[in-house]
Design an enzyme around this catalytic site. Structure first.
Site, PDB file in Angstrom:
ATOM      1  N   PRO A  87     -10.404   8.573   6.659  1.00 37.89           N
ATOM      2  CA  PRO A  87     -11.199   7.675   5.973  1.00 37.89           C
ATOM      3  C   PRO A  87     -11.011   7.168   4.654  1.00 37.89           C
ATOM      4  CG  PRO A  87     -12.481   9.219   7.154  1.00 37.89           C
ATOM      5  CD  PRO A  87     -11.043   9.815   6.981  1.00 37.89           C
ATOM      6  N   GLU A  88     -10.913   5.833   4.414  1.00 35.24           N
ATOM      7  CA  GLU A  88     -10.373   5.152   3.118  1.00 35.24           C
ATOM      8  C   GLU A  88     -11.792   4.651   2.666  1.00 35.24           C
ATOM      9  OE1 GLU A  88      -6.763   2.791   3.158  1.00 35.24           O
ATOM     10  OE2 GLU A  88      -6.080   4.188   4.756  1.00 35.24           O
TER      11      GLU A  88
END
Length: 309
Positions: free
Chosen positions: A2-3
Site C-alpha cells: 500500500p502506498e
C-alpha cells in the site's frame, strides 16, 4: 505494498466508520504484529476502554488519536498538548503532539489490511490482530506476509519517539513544504536514477513503486535519467505529476494488483486506468508503443520508450 493513495483511502474509510466507539477488548493472534515497545497483553489492556477520536495519515503510516471512554461507552475527546497545531504536519517528520490519552499507530508494510467487520463475520486466515468495538463491530489487522506492525503510544509521549520511522519521512506531497525549490535542491547533483530517488521516503513521503512509474510517465521522463541530469523544466513536470497522479489515485480508491482492499473489503480502481504500471507489452495509452519493463535498484520499473525521453 500500500502506498499513499491506498493508505489515504483506508484512513478516510476508518474516519467514516470507526470513530467514537468504545474499544471493549481484542485478540492478538500474532504477537510479532505488535511493536516490541509493548507486549501483546499490555497493548490490549491499554486500548480497552478507549475509543478512536480521529485517524490521520503520515506517509504510509496510519495514526489514530485516542479518547477516554467513561461509563456506558460515552467517550470524551482527547486533549492534545498543543491544540493550536495540526496533528498532521507536512514538513520533515510531521508533528503529532503528545495526547492526554495516547495514540494507536499502524504500518501496513507489504500486505497489511485494516478491515471493518461485524464480529459475526468469519475471521480471515491471515488475521493478526482483532479489536472489538461496541455495536458488535471489530477492526481486523490482516497481514499475509507478517511485516506490518501496530503500536500503542502512551499518554504525554512524543509519537515519533515510539514510532521512530516517522522521523525519517520527508514532506507530504500535498504540503507547502514540498515546493519545487525544495524538490530541485534535493535532486541537485544526485548521481542516482530519478525513479530510485522517488522511492526515497526521506525525499517525499508516501510515494512507492506504482506511483513513481505513473508519475514519470505523466512527466515524460525516463526512469533511468540521473537526478543530476534533470533540467529544471523536467523537475517542475515531475513535481506537478506527483500531485496529479496521487490525486487521481485517491479519487479512484487506490490500486488493487494483488491484495489491497479498503476497510470494507472493496478493491481499488486505479489499476484499470494506469498509464504504465503492470502493463508490460500492452500498448501505450498515448502512442500505442508497447510498454517496457526493466529492473532498477531491484524494483520492477515500467515506462513507454516513446513518450518518456
Amino acid at each position: 505494498m500500500p502506498e499513499l493513495p491506498e493508505v489515504e483511502t483506508i484512513c478516510r474509510g476508518l474516519n467514516h466508520l470507526s470513530l467514537d466507539r468504545a474499544i471493549l477488548g481484542g485478540d492478538v493472534l500474532l504477537a510479532s504484529s505488535i511493536a516490541r515497545s509493548i507486549s501483546a497483553t499490555d497493548f490490549l489492556t491499554k486500548l480497552k476502554g478507549k475509543s478512536i477520536e480521529h485517524w490521520y495519515r503520515r506517509g504510509k503510516y496510519l495514526l489514530a488519536e485516542l479518547s477516554q471512554c467513561r461509563g456506558g461507552g460515552r467517550c470524551v475527546p482527547a486533549l492534545p498538548a498543543a491544540p493550536s497545531t495540526s496533528p498532521l504536519g507536512g514538513g520533515r517528520g510531521g508533528f503529532f503532539p503528545p495526547s492526554k490519552v495516547g495514540w494507536l499507530g499502524v504500518h501496513l508494510r507489504m500486505t497489511g489490511q485494516l478491515l471493518w467487520a461485524n464480529q459475526s463475520e468469519p475471521v480471515p486466515k491471515h488475521a493478526r490482530v482483532r479489536l472489538f468495538l461496541e455495536g458488535n463491530q471489530e477492526l481486523r489487522f490482516v497481514d499475509q506476509r507478517t511485516f506490518g506492525q501496530m503500536w500503542y503510544v502512551p499518554p504525554e509521549t512524543e509519537v515519533s519517539s515510539v514510532i521512530t520511522g516517522l522521523k525519517l519521512l520527508g514532506p507530504e506531497p500535498f504540503s507547502a513544504d514540498f515546493s519545487i525549490e525544495y524538490f530541485a535542491q534535493k535532486l541537485h547533483r544526485r548521481a542516482r536514477p530519478i525513479k530510485t530517488a522517488l522511492l526515497d521516503q526521506s525525499l517525499v513521503a508516501g510515494l512507492g513503486n506504482i506511483y513513481a512509474d505513473e508519475t514519470l510517465f505523466v512527466a515524460g521522463v525516463l526512469p533511468t535519467t540521473l537526478c543530476a541530469d534533470l533540467t529544471i523544466e523536467q523537475i517542475e513536470r515531475i513535481h506537478a505529476a506527483i500531485v496529479q497522479v496521487l490525486d487521481k489515485a485517491i479519487d479512484s480508491g487506490g490500486t488493487t494488483f494483488s491484495n489491497f482492499l479498503n476497510v470494507q473489503g472493496v478493491n481499488g480502481n486505479y489499476g484499470g486506468v494506469a498509464w504504465v504500471y503492470n502493463r508490460k507489452g500492452q500498448p501505450c495509452r498515448t502512442c500505442s508503443m508497447p510498454i517496457e519493463r526493466i529492473k532498477l535498484a531491484g524494483r520492477s520499473t515500467h515506462f513507454c520508450p516513446a513518450c518518456q525521453i
